[in-house]
Scaffold this active site. Structure first.
Site, PDB file in Angstrom:
ATOM      1  N   SER A  88       0.820  -1.224   0.000  1.00 27.14           N
ATOM      2  CA  SER A  88       0.000   0.000   0.000  1.00 27.14           C
ATOM      3  C   SER A  88       0.851   1.271   0.000  1.00 27.14           C
ATOM      4  CB  SER A  88      -0.920   0.035   1.220  1.00 27.14           C
ATOM      5  OG  SER A  88      -1.587   1.288   1.261  1.00 27.14           O
ATOM      6  N   ARG A  89       0.498   2.209  -0.877  1.00 24.41           N
ATOM      7  CA  ARG A  89       1.229   3.487  -0.927  1.00 24.41           C
ATOM      8  C   ARG A  89       0.553   4.538  -0.054  1.00 24.41           C
ATOM      9  NH1 ARG A  89       2.629   1.738  -6.330  1.00 24.41           N
ATOM     10  NH2 ARG A  89       4.862   1.371  -6.197  1.00 24.41           N
ATOM     11  N   LYS A  95     -13.043  -5.077   1.607  1.00 21.92           N
ATOM     12  CA  LYS A  95     -13.896  -3.953   1.184  1.00 21.92           C
ATOM     13  C   LYS A  95     -15.396  -4.214   1.343  1.00 21.92           C
ATOM     14  CE  LYS A  95     -10.804  -1.546  -1.938  1.00 21.92           C
ATOM     15  NZ  LYS A  95     -10.811  -0.750  -3.164  1.00 21.92           N
ATOM     16  N   ASP A 112     -13.209   6.470  -4.133  1.00 22.13           N
ATOM     17  CA  ASP A 112     -12.602   6.232  -5.456  1.00 22.13           C
ATOM     18  C   ASP A 112     -13.191   7.134  -6.536  1.00 22.13           C
ATOM     19  OD1 ASP A 112     -10.803   4.376  -4.620  1.00 22.13           O
ATOM     20  OD2 ASP A 112     -12.020   2.634  -5.161  1.00 22.13           O
ATOM     21  N   GLY A 160     -13.460  -1.136 -19.990  1.00 22.51           N
ATOM     22  CA  GLY A 160     -13.364  -1.951 -18.785  1.00 22.51           C
ATOM     23  C   GLY A 160     -14.714  -2.094 -18.111  1.00 22.51           C
ATOM     24  N   ALA A 215     -12.603   0.016 -10.932  1.00 21.90           N
ATOM     25  CA  ALA A 215     -12.264   1.382 -11.335  1.00 21.90           C
ATOM     26  C   ALA A 215     -13.293   1.927 -12.329  1.00 21.90           C
ATOM     27  CB  ALA A 215     -10.864   1.412 -11.950  1.00 21.90           C
ATOM     28  N   ASN A 224     -16.519  -3.283 -22.768  1.00 20.08           N
ATOM     29  CA  ASN A 224     -15.705  -4.300 -22.101  1.00 20.08           C
ATOM     30  C   ASN A 224     -15.630  -5.573 -22.926  1.00 20.08           C
ATOM     31  OD1 ASN A 224     -14.171  -5.015 -19.780  1.00 20.08           O
ATOM     32  ND2 ASN A 224     -15.816  -6.389 -19.142  1.00 20.08           N
ATOM     33  N   THR A 262     -15.791  -8.623 -21.767  1.00 22.38           N
ATOM     34  CA  THR A 262     -16.923  -9.441 -21.332  1.00 22.38           C
ATOM     35  C   THR A 262     -18.134  -8.515 -21.225  1.00 22.38           C
ATOM     36  OG1 THR A 262     -15.333 -10.688 -20.028  1.00 22.38           O
ATOM     37  CG2 THR A 262     -17.674 -11.108 -19.574  1.00 22.38           C
ATOM     38  N   GLY A 295      -2.952   8.280 -14.095  1.00 23.52           N
ATOM     39  CA  GLY A 295      -3.665   7.682 -12.973  1.00 23.52           C
ATOM     40  C   GLY A 295      -3.132   8.015 -11.584  1.00 23.52           C
TER      41      GLY A 295
HETATM   42  P1  ATR Z   1     -10.329  -3.380 -11.159  1.00 28.62           P
HETATM   43  O1  ATR Z   1     -11.362  -3.928 -10.227  1.00 28.62           O
HETATM   44  O2  ATR Z   1      -8.995  -3.130 -10.536  1.00 28.62           O
HETATM   45  O3  ATR Z   1     -10.820  -2.221 -11.967  1.00 28.62           O
HETATM   46  P2  ATR Z   1     -10.647  -5.852 -12.677  1.00 28.62           P
HETATM   47  O4  ATR Z   1     -11.945  -6.134 -12.046  1.00 28.62           O
HETATM   48  O5  ATR Z   1      -9.586  -6.896 -12.583  1.00 28.62           O
HETATM   49  O6  ATR Z   1      -9.956  -4.520 -12.213  1.00 28.62           O
HETATM   50  O7  ATR Z   1     -10.919  -5.484 -14.202  1.00 28.62           O
HETATM   51  C1  ATR Z   1      -9.959  -5.536 -15.152  1.00 28.62           C
HETATM   52  C2  ATR Z   1     -10.559  -5.036 -16.478  1.00 28.62           C
HETATM   53  O8  ATR Z   1      -9.584  -5.207 -17.486  1.00 28.62           O
HETATM   54  C3  ATR Z   1     -11.788  -5.823 -16.903  1.00 28.62           C
HETATM   55  O9  ATR Z   1     -12.680  -4.948 -17.530  1.00 28.62           O
HETATM   56  C4  ATR Z   1     -11.199  -6.833 -17.885  1.00 28.62           C
HETATM   57  O10 ATR Z   1     -12.099  -7.299 -18.863  1.00 28.62           O
HETATM   58  P3  ATR Z   1     -13.051  -8.582 -18.549  1.00 28.62           P
HETATM   59  O11 ATR Z   1     -14.155  -8.069 -17.677  1.00 28.62           O
HETATM   60  O12 ATR Z   1     -13.501  -9.028 -19.870  1.00 28.62           O
HETATM   61  O13 ATR Z   1     -12.157  -9.573 -17.841  1.00 28.62           O
HETATM   62  C5  ATR Z   1     -10.135  -5.994 -18.546  1.00 28.62           C
HETATM   63  N1  ATR Z   1      -9.125  -6.851 -19.145  1.00 28.62           N
HETATM   64  C6  ATR Z   1      -8.131  -7.516 -18.529  1.00 28.62           C
HETATM   65  N2  ATR Z   1      -7.377  -8.203 -19.429  1.00 28.62           N
HETATM   66  C7  ATR Z   1      -7.931  -7.979 -20.653  1.00 28.62           C
HETATM   67  C8  ATR Z   1      -7.610  -8.396 -21.992  1.00 28.62           C
HETATM   68  N3  ATR Z   1      -6.559  -9.193 -22.227  1.00 28.62           N
HETATM   69  N4  ATR Z   1      -8.400  -7.955 -22.998  1.00 28.62           N
HETATM   70  C9  ATR Z   1      -9.450  -7.133 -22.764  1.00 28.62           C
HETATM   71  N5  ATR Z   1      -9.800  -6.703 -21.524  1.00 28.62           N
HETATM   72  C10 ATR Z   1      -9.059  -7.115 -20.474  1.00 28.62           C
END
Ligand code: ATR
Length: 281
Positions: free
Chosen positions: A16-17, A67, A103, A129, A133, A152, A154, A240
Site C-alpha cells: 500500500s502506498r 472492502k 474512489d 473496462g 475502477a 468491455n 466481457t 492515474g
Molecule cells: P479493477 O477492479 O482493478 O478495476 P478488474 O476487475 O480486474 O480490475 O478489471 C480488469 C478489467 O480489465 C476488466 O474490464 C477486464 O475485462 P473482462 O471483464 O472481460 O475480464 C479488462 N481486461 C483484462 N485483461 C484484458 C484483456 N486481455 N483484454 C481485454 N480486456 C481485459
C-alpha cells in the site's frame, strides 16, 4: 490506545502506498497523529472491530480483501459506498462509524485538477473496462451529467453496470469503441491493459478527435501507450497517479479535519517509489 491514529487495513498490506501520502501530509500540516499499516487476516476482522473504539482509531482505509467484509461492523454506509458496492474509507460521523468510498471522488478530483473546465461542454464519455475502477469512473461521470458508454471484453459485466446505474449509461463490446470515439468528449481506460507486466491495450484510435480528453487510470507506467498516442493527436491527457492522491485527500479530510495539499514534492515522492518498485516504470 492510539492518539489521532488512522490506518490502512488489508491482507496482505505491504504494497500500500497510502502510508506515504498520509504521513507526508501529517508532517507537512504539523498534525499530531499517525497512519499505520495493519495486516488483518479475515479471521481477525471481528476482533479488530470489537476493539476499535477502545483502541482509539479515528478511521482508516480498507483494502483487499475486506472492502465488503467490513460492512456488517459499521453503523452506516454512505451513498458512494452503496453505489460502488464496496467500502474503502471508514470514519466517525457524529458518533456513527461510517463506511464510504472515495474512489469516485478521487477519479473526478484528478481530472478536475489536471484539465480544469474539461466538463463545461462535455456530454459523452467512453470507458474501457468493467471492473472496480470502471464503477468509480462511471458513477462520477454520470453524477456530473455525462452519458457514459461502458465497453468491455466481457459484455455481460458492462451490462450489469449499465443496469445498476440506469439512464445515460450503456454497455458495449470492445469492438464498438472505434465507432464511439468520434462523439466522445472523454475516453477513459480502466482496464489493466497497458500496465507494466500486462498485455498492451490494442484499440483502434483512428477516430480519436483532438478535443477528446484521454484519461488512463494506470500509473505504472505514468505515460502509457494510450496517453502517448492521445498526445500525438493533440488530446489533453490525465494519468492515474492523481486518482490515488485525490482519494487520499478525501480520507485525510474525514479523519484529520483539514484538507491536505497535493504538492509537486509529494508527486515526486510517489513517482520515485513507483519507479523503485516497478522496473520499467
Ligand atoms: P479493477 O477492479 O482493478 O478495476 P478488474 O476487475 O480486474 O480490475 O478489471 C480488469 C478489467 O480489465 C476488466 O474490464 C477486464 O475485462 P473482462 O471483464 O472481460 O475480464 C479488462 N481486461 C483484462 N485483461 C484484458 C484483456 N486481455 N483484454 C481485454 N480486456 C481485459
Amino acid at each position: 490506545m492510539t492518539v489521532n491514529g488512522a490506518f490502512v487495513m488489508g491482507h496482505p498490506i505491504a504494497h500500500s502506498r497510502s502510508p506515504m501520502l498520509h504521513t507526508y501530509w501529517l508532517k507537512r500540516l504539523g498534525i499530531e497523529g499517525s497512519y499505520e499499516r495493519l495486516d488483518i487476516p479475515p479471521e481477525q476482522l471481528g476482533a479488530f472491530f470489537a476493539g476499535f473504539r477502545e483502541a482509539g482509531w479515528i478511521g482508516g482505509n480498507v483494502t483487499v480483501p475486506h472492502k465488503l467484509a467490513v460492512i456488517p461492523y459499521l453503523d452506516a454506509i454512505d451513498d458512494d459506498a452503496k453505489a460502488m458496492g464496496a467500502v474503502n474509507t471508514i470514519w466517525w460521523n457524529d458518533g456513527a462509524l461510517t463506511g464510504g468510498n472515495t474512489d469516485s471522488l478521487g477519479f473526478m478530483g484528478n481530472i478536475d485538477e489536471l484539465v480544469p473546465g474539461w466538463d463545461r461542454t462535455a456530454k459523452r464519455a467512453v470507458i474501457l473496462g468493467a471492473g472496480g475502477a470502471t464503477r468509480a469512473a462511471a458513477y462520477g461521470l454520470m453524477k456530473r451529467g455525462l452519458d457514459v458508454a461502458i465497453c468491455n471484453r466481457t459484455i455481460s459485466k458492462a451490462e450489469a453496470l449499465a443496469e445498476q446505474f440506469g439512464k445515460g449509461v450503456s454497455a458495449h463490446g470492445l469492438d464498438a469503441v472505434g465507432g464511439l470515439l468520434a462523439g466522445a468528449d472523454l475516453l477513459v481506460n480502466t482496464t489493466s491493459l497497458g500496465m507494466i507486466g500486462q498485455p498492451p491495450l490494442e484499440i483502434d484510435l483512428t477516430g480519436l478527435q483532438a478535443r477528446t480528453v484521454v484519461y488512463d487510470v494506470i500509473y505504472a507506467p505514468l505515460d502509457t501507450d494510450l496517453l502517448k498516442q492521445a498526445k500525438a493527436k493533440g488530446c489533453r491527457t490525465v494519468d492515474g497517479l492523481g486518482m490515488l492522491l485525490h482519494q487520499g485527500v478525501e480520507g485525510f479530510r474525514r479523519w484529520f479535519k483539514q484538507t491536505p495539499e497535493i504538492t509537486g514534492e509529494l508527486r515526486a515522492l510517489l513517482i520515485d517509489d513507483i519507479r523503485a518498485k516497478t522496473p520499467g516504470a
